[in-house]
Design an enzyme around this catalytic site. Structure first.
Site, PDB file in Angstrom:
ATOM      1  N   ASP A  26       0.844  -1.205   0.000  1.00  0.00           N
ATOM      2  CA  ASP A  26       0.000   0.000   0.000  1.00  0.00           C
ATOM      3  C   ASP A  26       0.879   1.256   0.000  1.00  0.00           C
ATOM      4  OD1 ASP A  26      -2.392   1.805   0.786  1.00  0.00           O
ATOM      5  OD2 ASP A  26      -3.310  -0.177   0.597  1.00  0.00           O
ATOM      6  N   LYS A  67      -3.480  -0.776  -7.038  1.00  0.00           N
ATOM      7  CA  LYS A  67      -4.539  -0.130  -6.253  1.00  0.00           C
ATOM      8  C   LYS A  67      -4.361   1.368  -6.439  1.00  0.00           C
ATOM      9  CE  LYS A  67      -6.033   0.644  -1.449  1.00  0.00           C
ATOM     10  NZ  LYS A  67      -5.912   0.200  -0.040  1.00  0.00           N
ATOM     11  N   ASP A  93      -5.624   5.119  -5.627  1.00  0.00           N
ATOM     12  CA  ASP A  93      -6.366   5.877  -4.613  1.00  0.00           C
ATOM     13  C   ASP A  93      -6.897   7.211  -5.164  1.00  0.00           C
ATOM     14  OD1 ASP A  93      -7.376   6.320  -2.039  1.00  0.00           O
ATOM     15  OD2 ASP A  93      -5.564   5.539  -1.097  1.00  0.00           O
ATOM     16  N   ASP A 119     -13.093   4.196   3.703  1.00  0.00           N
ATOM     17  CA  ASP A 119     -12.327   3.081   4.274  1.00  0.00           C
ATOM     18  C   ASP A 119     -13.085   2.382   5.400  1.00  0.00           C
ATOM     19  OD1 ASP A 119     -10.337   3.800   2.550  1.00  0.00           O
ATOM     20  OD2 ASP A 119      -8.834   4.221   4.089  1.00  0.00           O
ATOM     21  N   GLN A 145     -25.970  -5.422  -9.464  1.00  0.00           N
ATOM     22  CA  GLN A 145     -26.253  -5.576 -10.897  1.00  0.00           C
ATOM     23  C   GLN A 145     -25.112  -5.100 -11.794  1.00  0.00           C
ATOM     24  OE1 GLN A 145     -29.271  -2.877 -12.379  1.00  0.00           O
ATOM     25  NE2 GLN A 145     -28.992  -1.531 -10.623  1.00  0.00           N
TER      26      GLN A 145
END
Ligand SMILES: *[C@@H]1O[C@H](CO)[C@@H](O)[C@H](O)[C@H]1NC(C)=O
Ligand SMILES: *[C@@H]1O[C@H](CO)[C@@H](O)[C@H](O)[C@H]1NC(C)=O
Ligand SMILES: *[C@@H]1O[C@H](CO)[C@@H](O)[C@H](O)[C@H]1NC(C)=O
Ligand SMILES: *[C@@H]1O[C@H](CO)[C@@H](O)[C@H](O)[C@H]1NC(C)=O
Ligand SMILES: *[C@@H]1O[C@H](CO)[C@@H](O)[C@H](O)[C@H]1NC(C)=O
Ligand SMILES: *[C@@H]1O[C@H](CO)[C@@H](O)[C@H](O)[C@H]1NC(C)=O
Length: 472
Positions: free
Chosen positions: A77, A152, A154, A214, A256
């Site tokens: 991270d 990832k 942000d 978060d 969906q």
């Protein structure tokens, strides 16, 4: 048949047909056909990252059998860089990563794991390190040259480039295009907190997208830092410190838009983080599994206790998450129940969803602070189907075969796994195990269910009863 007019039934059939063919073509880059599984350091370590942490953790992930249950991505991270070089490339902090990022990737790949990287679609990352906004091509090139498998991405310091779906889409698409141009398949995980209706556009440019601020290790505690309540799925102020029930509520109407290739991300798992009860951890893991959220371990795996470990290591529940059809379960009903301790909303819910082989997953979720006997009628469980009156099912309790505490306890203390009993998804992928009705993926048959005999269970406080229904 009674539920549909001829016209709408035709539409439903066309739609189902679309879904069936979409499964193989829906991924914008061919990745993420089932939700990603792995580990991310943020929830347990925040900015305290270095090579030793990642490689030590990866060792433990293998030893605990977690890799072979499917947890393949080791995700680094925030806080890994030390700035930009004169030529504009991101540089890894040489104190934290003395051998560079490519070395980390090589080590992980050597263990048959995959390497996840982090950046932000902003001027800075959330921790104040250089972000990738307006540096997308250079940074994607660096990530690809380090053999990164996952990003990832942000949303901090985005210079106000949000507020409409177009502004957010454009900002996140720039990195999507940059990753694509590198030619390296890189799983792209949006972390824009669900802003600007991400779930409506995420699958066009990414493999998963966060739907909320978060998470924190709380079952249902309201927190002003997570200002949008659980029904606000178009949340303008996502915040942080969101509880498990808060995030689940936001996920309820969004199923969906997710499916093979692109998933609603309810954030990393708090199992083994903080002081959730065992029932809360079981409920958290069950619900993330059935809505097809990524399953990303947030705990320090070196310090997992036996009960948290046996939650992460339940293949019968993981098999629901990794089901090839990839249909998120739907919340069928919710009922307020009397308050006992005044802490959070006391609410019970029924969730249900179809699985690839014609089975159905059913969760009786007790959000109240006292145990409840809960009952689900067959015509609620199969609310979208017209077979209800003619069929009967066997309900398999998916937590019944959870590892015994003594077994789990010996494994987390370094004991070896009994490979003959342990499920190995590297050897037998979940789709193949399910096709063979592998008993380790089915749990334990506990009840016959039909229109005459509904599914009923005594569900602990802040807990769940979770079943796979198979046609009898
Ligand atoms: C930029 O400079 C860094 C540090 O000197 C070097 O590692 C990197 O390969 C360079 N990047 C490019 C694209 O030339
Ligand atoms: C790039 O995008 C195209 C479709 O737009 C896709 O077919 C291809 O697999 C992508 N390549 C990578 C490396 O993601
Ligand atoms: C499981 O075993 C551990 C270690 O022996 C013990 O501390 C814990 O109380 C046990 N938990 C349960 C639920 O039995
Ligand atoms: C799982 O299977 C793979 C492939 O056969 C093997 O390399 C690995 O050691 C197995 N893992 C466990 C925990 O048995
Ligand atoms: C698995 O179970 C289903 C019923 O759920 C049955 O139709 C199928 O034939 C079984 N497959 C095998 C290989 O036993
Ligand atoms: C289901 O019903 C059959 C026939 O009555 C019975 O033999 C079986 O034990 C029941 N199964 C469960 C799991 O209750």
């Amino acid at each position: 048949m009674a539920k549909y007019s001829t016209f709408s039934l035709a539409c439903v059939l066309l739609y189902l047909n679309d879904v069936a063919t979409a499964a193989s073509i829906n991924s914008y880059n061919g990745l993420g056909l089932t939700p990603q599984m792995g580990w991310d350091n943020w929830n347990a370590f925040a900015c305290e990252v270095n090579e030793e942490l990642l490689l030590g953790t990866s060792e433990k992930i293998v030893q605990l059998g977690l890799r072979d249950l499917g947890y393949k991505y080791v995700i680094l991270d925030d806080c890994w860089s030390s700035g930009r070089a004169a030529n504009g490339s991101l540089v890894a902090d040489s104190k934290k990563f003395p051998n560079g990022m490519k070395h980390v990737a090589d080590e992980l790949h050597g263990k048959d794991l995959l390497f996840g990287m982090y950046s932000s679609a902003g001027e800075y990352t959330c921790g104040g390190y250089p972000g990738s906004l307006d540096h997308e091509d250079a940074d994607a090139t660096s990530f690809a040259s380090w053999d990164v498998d996952y990003l990832k991405y942000d949303n901090c310091f985005n210079r106000g480039q949000f507020g409409t779906p177009e502004t957010s889409f454009k900002r996140y698409k720039a990195m999507s295009d940059a990753l694509n141009k590198t030619g390296r398949p890189i799983f792209y995980s949006l972390c824009n907190w669900g802003q600007d209706l991400t779930s409506y556009w995420g699958s066009a440019i990414s493999n998963s997208w966060r739907i909320s601020g978060d998470i924190t290790a709380s079952f249902d505690r309201p927190d002003s830092r997570c200002p949008c309540d659980e029904d606000d799925y178009d949340c303008k102020l996502p915040g942080f410190h969101c509880s498990i029930m808060n995030i689940l509520g936001k996920a309820a109407p969004m199923g969906q838009n997710a499916g093979p290739g692109g998933w609603n991300d309810l954030d990393c798992l708090e199992v083994g983080v903080g002081s959730l009860t065992d029932d809360e951890e079981v409920a958290h893991f069950s619900m993330w599994s059935i809505v097809k959220s990524p399953l990303v371990i947030g705990a320090d795996v070196n310090k997992l206790d036996s009960t948290s470990y046996s939650v992460y290591a339940n293949p019968a529940v993981i098999a629901i998450n990794q089901d090839p059809a990839g249909v998120p379960a739907t919340r069928i009903w919710r009922k307020q129940v009397p308050q006992v301790d005044g802490n959070g909303k006391g609410e019970i819910q029924l969730w249900s969803g179809p699985l690839d082989n014609g089975d159905q997953v059913v969760a009786l979720l007790n959000g109240a602070s006292i145990p409840m006997t809960m009952t689900a009628k067959v015509d609620d469980i199969f609310i979208d189907s017209d077979e209800v009156s003619v069929s009967s099912w066997i309900a398999y309790d998916l937590w019944a075969n959870r590892l015994a505490n003594s077994t789990a306890s010996s494994i987390v203390q370094g004991g070896s796994l009994d490979y003959s009993k342990y499920y190995n998804a590297t050897e037998l992928p979940y789709a193949s195990g399910l096709a063979k009705n592998d008993s380790r993926l089915l749990g334990q048959p506990v009840a016959n269910v039909s229109i005459k005999s509904p599914l009923s269970a005594y569900v602990p406080a802040h807990g769940v009863a979770l079943y796979r229904l198979k046609k009898a």
